[in-house]
Design an enzyme around this catalytic site. Structure first.
Site, PDB file in Angstrom:
ATOM      1  N   ASP A 141       0.850  -1.194   0.000  1.00  0.00           N
ATOM      2  CA  ASP A 141       0.000   0.000   0.000  1.00  0.00           C
ATOM      3  C   ASP A 141       0.886   1.244   0.000  1.00  0.00           C
ATOM      4  O   ASP A 141       1.719   1.409   0.895  1.00  0.00           O
ATOM      5  CB  ASP A 141      -0.893  -0.010   1.241  1.00  0.00           C
ATOM      6  CG  ASP A 141      -2.051   0.972   1.130  1.00  0.00           C
ATOM      7  OD1 ASP A 141      -1.849   2.072   0.569  1.00  0.00           O
ATOM      8  OD2 ASP A 141      -3.153   0.656   1.618  1.00  0.00           O
ATOM      9  N   PHE A 214      -2.462  -5.238  -9.406  1.00  0.00           N
ATOM     10  CA  PHE A 214      -2.043  -3.900  -9.006  1.00  0.00           C
ATOM     11  C   PHE A 214      -1.170  -3.274 -10.083  1.00  0.00           C
ATOM     12  O   PHE A 214      -1.280  -2.091 -10.379  1.00  0.00           O
ATOM     13  CB  PHE A 214      -1.286  -3.959  -7.674  1.00  0.00           C
ATOM     14  CG  PHE A 214      -2.145  -4.373  -6.520  1.00  0.00           C
ATOM     15  CD1 PHE A 214      -3.045  -3.487  -5.950  1.00  0.00           C
ATOM     16  CD2 PHE A 214      -2.069  -5.649  -6.005  1.00  0.00           C
ATOM     17  CE1 PHE A 214      -3.845  -3.862  -4.889  1.00  0.00           C
ATOM     18  CE2 PHE A 214      -2.870  -6.044  -4.945  1.00  0.00           C
ATOM     19  CZ  PHE A 214      -3.761  -5.146  -4.392  1.00  0.00           C
TER      20      PHE A 214
END
Length: 233
Positions: A141, A214
């Site tokens: 993240d 991602f």
């Protein structure tokens, strides 16, 4: 950084790098967990330190620790490409753990074990100094908002901890599509006295790392992918 009685760094991070989420499993995840947990799953909280990797995997082989394996779509692919390694995939969210078990069940890969826990806690409490062949941290993240920067996982304290757990010649591999975080990763790895960067800056993409969702999202949004590699001196 505090230390244990044997001098290992421990408990450096008071602000966790993940955000609390629900732990409800869907039907596929519940079935995968119920069916395959006995074969591939273990809990960090119930593991007696130090981790006995040979007993966990049923064989003696170099260990790669994947921190934040997410939903596990790439974990079996990477493990299949690196059969010489025992891959310990650590993920804090139970749905991610269960989904990883589901992905594993669709393959013949058996050099993966999935551990539910905080990756830093696992490094601090379960992993002996100088014991890991590799540490993988792919697309953590990025916490892009200024008020959340303190939540980013990769700091000089983190890379020092990883360096302590890597054996000589061991490798820390990271990747992100968020340039400011990539710069922070590069600076943090460079600052670690026990690590060296074998490249002028960014590393080439490891051949064994597949394109993750991602990464696809970042590319679709026009962001560059940054790979990093640091070797334990």
């Amino acid at each position: 950084m505090d230390g244990t009685a044997d001098g290992r760094p421990t408990d450096f991070r008071r602000v966790v790098s993940f955000h609390p989420r629900g732990g409800r499993l869907n039907s596929v995840q519940r079935r995968a967990f119920d069916t395959h947990a006995d074969r591939w799953y273990t809990e960090a909280a119930t593991t007696t330190p130090p981790l006995d990797a040979a007993a966990l995997f049923g064989r003696t082989a170099p260990v790669a620790l994947e921190i934040g394996s997410g939903m596990g779509e790439s974990t079996p692919v990477m493990a299949a490409a690196r059969p010489e390694l025992n891959v310990l995939a650590v993920e804090v969210y139970k749905p991610g753990v269960a989904q990883t078990l589901h992905h594993l069940s669709k393959t013949s890969v058996d050099n993966v074990r999935v551990m539910r826990g905080d990756g830093v806690h696992v490094l601090e409490t379960l992993i002996p100094s100088g014991s890991l062949a590799e540490v993988w941290l792919f697309f953590p993240d990025p916490w892009p908002k200024t008020r959340h920067l303190k939540r980013r996982l990769v700091t000089p304290a983190f890379t020092d901890l990883v360096a302590d757990r890597l054996r000589r010649g061991g490798v820390l591999r990271m990747a992100t599509d968020w340039e400011p975080y990539a710069e922070q990763m590069l600076a943090s790895g460079t600052a670690a006295r026990k690590l060296r960067n074998p490249h002028p800056g960014w590393a080439p993409r490891p051949e064994f790392r597949p394109v993750t969702r991602f990464e696809r999202r970042g590319l679709a949004e026009g962001r560059e992918i940054f790979d990093l590699e640091f070797v334990r001196r």
